[in-house]
Structures are given as structure tokens and as C-alpha cells.
Write a protein that holds these residues in place. Structure first.
Motif, PDB file in Angstrom:
ATOM      1  N   VAL A   1     -60.776  -3.762  -9.471  1.00 64.00           N
ATOM      2  CA  VAL A   1     -60.392  -4.944  -8.687  1.00 64.00           C
ATOM      3  C   VAL A   1     -59.856  -6.038  -9.611  1.00 64.00           C
ATOM      4  N   THR A   2     -60.498  -6.198 -10.771  1.00 63.74           N
ATOM      5  CA  THR A   2     -60.063  -7.218 -11.729  1.00 63.74           C
ATOM      6  C   THR A   2     -58.629  -6.952 -12.188  1.00 63.74           C
ATOM      7  N   ALA A   3     -58.343  -5.684 -12.512  1.00 61.72           N
ATOM      8  CA  ALA A   3     -56.979  -5.344 -12.954  1.00 61.72           C
ATOM      9  C   ALA A   3     -55.966  -5.689 -11.866  1.00 61.72           C
ATOM     10  N   LYS A   4     -56.292  -5.379 -10.596  1.00 59.84           N
ATOM     11  CA  LYS A   4     -55.373  -5.695  -9.492  1.00 59.84           C
ATOM     12  C   LYS A   4     -55.198  -7.205  -9.344  1.00 59.84           C
ATOM     13  N   LEU A   5     -56.306  -7.960  -9.504  1.00 58.39           N
ATOM     14  CA  LEU A   5     -56.240  -9.411  -9.304  1.00 58.39           C
ATOM     15  C   LEU A   5     -55.639 -10.141 -10.496  1.00 58.39           C
ATOM     16  N   ILE A   6     -55.451  -9.440 -11.602  1.00 52.32           N
ATOM     17  CA  ILE A   6     -54.784 -10.066 -12.754  1.00 52.32           C
ATOM     18  C   ILE A   6     -53.294  -9.733 -12.748  1.00 52.32           C
ATOM     19  N   PHE A   7     -52.966  -8.442 -12.766  1.00 49.29           N
ATOM     20  CA  PHE A   7     -51.582  -8.060 -13.035  1.00 49.29           C
ATOM     21  C   PHE A   7     -50.654  -8.234 -11.822  1.00 49.29           C
TER      22      PHE A   7
ATOM     23  N   ALA B   1     -56.097 -15.942 -14.739  1.00 53.18           N
ATOM     24  CA  ALA B   1     -56.053 -15.256 -13.442  1.00 53.18           C
ATOM     25  C   ALA B   1     -57.402 -15.240 -12.735  1.00 53.18           C
ATOM     26  N   LEU B   2     -58.472 -15.076 -13.500  1.00 52.32           N
ATOM     27  CA  LEU B   2     -59.775 -14.989 -12.852  1.00 52.32           C
ATOM     28  C   LEU B   2     -60.375 -16.363 -12.539  1.00 52.32           C
ATOM     29  N   ALA B   3     -59.573 -17.409 -12.707  1.00 51.88           N
ATOM     30  CA  ALA B   3     -60.029 -18.729 -12.273  1.00 51.88           C
ATOM     31  C   ALA B   3     -60.009 -18.840 -10.755  1.00 51.88           C
ATOM     32  N   ILE B   4     -59.668 -17.743 -10.072  1.00 54.18           N
ATOM     33  CA  ILE B   4     -59.686 -17.760  -8.603  1.00 54.18           C
ATOM     34  C   ILE B   4     -61.083 -17.446  -8.064  1.00 54.18           C
ATOM     35  N   PHE B   5     -62.094 -17.503  -8.960  1.00 57.47           N
ATOM     36  CA  PHE B   5     -63.467 -17.270  -8.518  1.00 57.47           C
ATOM     37  C   PHE B   5     -63.843 -18.129  -7.299  1.00 57.47           C
ATOM     38  N   PRO B   6     -63.539 -19.445  -7.298  1.00 57.35           N
ATOM     39  CA  PRO B   6     -63.897 -20.257  -6.112  1.00 57.35           C
ATOM     40  C   PRO B   6     -63.219 -19.759  -4.834  1.00 57.35           C
ATOM     41  N   ILE B   7     -61.976 -19.255  -4.969  1.00 58.65           N
ATOM     42  CA  ILE B   7     -61.263 -18.751  -3.792  1.00 58.65           C
ATOM     43  C   ILE B   7     -61.983 -17.540  -3.219  1.00 58.65           C
ATOM     44  N   ILE B   8     -62.387 -16.621  -4.097  1.00 59.20           N
ATOM     45  CA  ILE B   8     -63.099 -15.430  -3.627  1.00 59.20           C
ATOM     46  C   ILE B   8     -64.457 -15.816  -3.060  1.00 59.20           C
ATOM     47  N   PHE B   9     -65.132 -16.766  -3.691  1.00 61.72           N
ATOM     48  CA  PHE B   9     -66.450 -17.215  -3.214  1.00 61.72           C
ATOM     49  C   PHE B   9     -66.353 -17.744  -1.789  1.00 61.72           C
ATOM     50  N   VAL B  10     -65.301 -18.532  -1.518  1.00 65.86           N
ATOM     51  CA  VAL B  10     -65.148 -19.143  -0.190  1.00 65.86           C
ATOM     52  C   VAL B  10     -64.542 -18.158   0.811  1.00 65.86           C
ATOM     53  N   LEU B  11     -63.556 -17.379   0.337  1.00 68.71           N
ATOM     54  CA  LEU B  11     -62.755 -16.572   1.260  1.00 68.71           C
ATOM     55  C   LEU B  11     -63.429 -15.257   1.662  1.00 68.71           C
TER      56      LEU B  11
END
Length: 282
Positions: A57-63, A211-221
Motif C-alpha cells: 500500500v505504501t508503494a502505491k501511495l508514494i509512486f 508522500a506519507l505526510a497524508i497520514f491525517p487524510i487516511i486517519f480522517v478518510l
């Protein structure tokens, strides 16, 4: 020397502390059971199917988001460089997603896709199509939504950097290309892209690190769901550290990921540092 010590305290020390914690067995539910564990936590990583899924999942959410941000940001920058009517307002509009806090961005998109009541359902009603699907309940659509949100948040920043690089180029080369019969696309392909290639590379590296600074987005979404479809490695570390109270395993996950990211990005960072040193020496 004080600056060096401050940099060490801010950057190196937290990494060393994380490494140290990962080498111990630390369970906050049993405070008296702390002991040296060596590499046990690292061996456990590769037998943990949920961790292996989080790597994918991390690879998909980065590249995927970074590639889309670079392509869309570059196209937007090329259009904005032409100074068409309304370009000033367009620049302000493009900046809006970048100034919204990530958690609020996640909330905005979550409200937009509420089945039967959000903006997506309203748009479906306007065009006569049923769009009242629960996108967050399906793994594929949930991951796609996180990627779309990441692109929405990150593209304005990329576009601004690309625009600055394009505006630093002289107009003489474009004038000569137009005289020689080159089209708008050919001029950018043969002049703009080679000239701003170092900027594109630098932006790509820093967007990968961000790229993984979207942690808050995943936490909320999505909260990492459904079924771990949107659970990247840092979210899995958070779950272990703050929900399962396994801080040693959380530290192991984070330190392992740090090593992997440094292995990927170090050649690019070293190349950037060398280039800047050469430019300063001129």
C-alpha cells in the motif's frame, strides 16, 4: 558547533532512539517486562502479513500520486506560463488545496462522497446518473480516493515550483523555436523539459519523502480500511504503538522504513548536494 549540535539533536538523535527502542521488548501493558530482544522484532516483520500488505500500500501511495503530481503540475505550469486572461485568479485557485490542512482536506473529500447526501451524489443527480455509491466500503475505490486526495493536495505545490523554473528560462529560445516552426508542445518538449530536468528530479525526490505526510487524510478518510486497503506503513506503526501499545514493534517498523527510504533517495540527495556544491564553486 552549536548549529551542528542542534542539527544532531533534531535529526540524528530521534533516529538513534527509535533504533534503540526497536532492539528491546517493550510492552506498555506490562511495564516490568522490558528486556533486550536483539533483532527479534525485525524477524517478526517479515512474518507479519499485515506489515507486508502495508508495504504494498505504501508503494502505491508514494509512486502513483507523485507521478501524477509531477505530470499534472508540469502541464499546469506550462499553461500558467502563457499568461492567458485570468491567469492570476487561476494561480490563487490552484493554491487553495495546498493551504488547507491535510485533516481538513480528508474531511472535505469525506463529506463530498457521502452516499446519497454528498456533492458526488448531487452531481450524479444533475447529470442523471446514480453516483450514490459507498466508495469507502470497497478496497479499490477507497485506495483510489486516497490517491485522488493526495494528488489534489500536492499538485499545486509542484505546479508552483515548476512554474518558477519555467519563468527563469529566457524567451529567446522559444522565439527561435517558433521562427523555426516548432509547435507549443514541441517547444516545451525540446526546450523546457531538458532545461528544468534537475528541478523535476529534485521535486520528485522531495515529494516522495513527503508522500506519507497524508497520514491525517487516511486517519480522517478511511482509518486504514477497508481490510487494510489504505493502510500504509506509518499508519500500521501508529496502530501498533498507540492502539496495541507495542512501541517496540512500532519503532521497528518506522526504523525499517527509514532505512528503505534512505536507500532509495540517498543517490538522488547526494547528486543534488553535489550539483549545488558545483554551482556554489563557480
Amino acid at each position: 558547533m552549536p548549529t551542528f549540535l542542534a542539527l544532531v539533536a533534531i535529526t540524528v538523535l530521534p533516529i538513534l532512539v527509535t533504533l534503540g527502542i526497536s532492539l528491546f521488548y517493550v510492552d506498555l501493558t506490562m511495564p516490568g517486562m522490558t528486556r533486550f530482544a536483539g533483532l527479534e522484532n525485525y524477524f517478526e516483520l517479515f512474518q507479519d502479513s499485515r506489515f507486508l500488505n502495508s508495504l504494498t500500500v505504501t508503494a502505491k501511495l508514494i509512486f502513483i500520486p507523485v507521478a501524477l503530481q509531477i505530470v499534472i503540475g508540469l502541464l499546469l505550469a506550462m499553461v500558467l506560463k502563457e499568461k492567458l486572461p485570468g491567469t492570476g485568479w487561476m494561480r490563487m485557485a490552484f493554491l487553495l488545496p495546498a493551504v488547507i490542512p491535510p485533516a481538513v482536506s480528508g474531511l472535505v473529500w469525506k463529506l463530498f462522497i457521502v452516499p446519497g447526501a454528498g456533492g458526488l451524489s448531487y452531481l450524479g443527480h444533475v447529470i442523471g446518473v446514480d453516483l450514490s455509491l459507498d466508495l469507502l466500503s470497497m478496497p479499490g475505490s477507497a485506495l483510489t480516493l486516497v490517491i485522488v486526495t493526495s494528488v489534489w493536495v500536492g499538485t499545486p505545490f509542484v505546479a508552483l515550483l515548476m512554474l518558477s523554473a519555467l519563468e527563469s528560462l529566457g524567451e529567446e529560445q522559444y522565439e527561435a523555436a517558433r521562427i523555426d516552426g516548432a509547435s507549443w508542445f514541441q517547444a516545451h518538449w525540446h526546450i523546457s523539459l531538458p532545461e528544468i530536468r534537475p528541478v523535476i528530479l529534485t521535486v520528485a525526490v522531495f515529494r516522495i519523502l513527503e508522500a506519507l505526510a497524508i497520514f491525517p487524510i487516511i486517519f480522517v478518510l478511511t482509518g486504514g480500511g477497508p481490510a487494510g486497503a489504505t493502510e500504509p506503513i506509518n499508519y500500521y506503526a501508529y496502530v501498533n504503538g498507540f492502539e496495541y501499545l507495542r512501541v517496540d514493534y512500532a519503532a521497528t517498523i518506522i526504523f525499517f522504513f527509514f532505512v528503505v527510504m534512505m536507500g532509495i533517495c540517498s543517490p538522488f540527495l547526494i547528486n543534488i548536494a553535489r550539483r549545488e556544491s558545483r554551482e556554489e564553486a563557480r
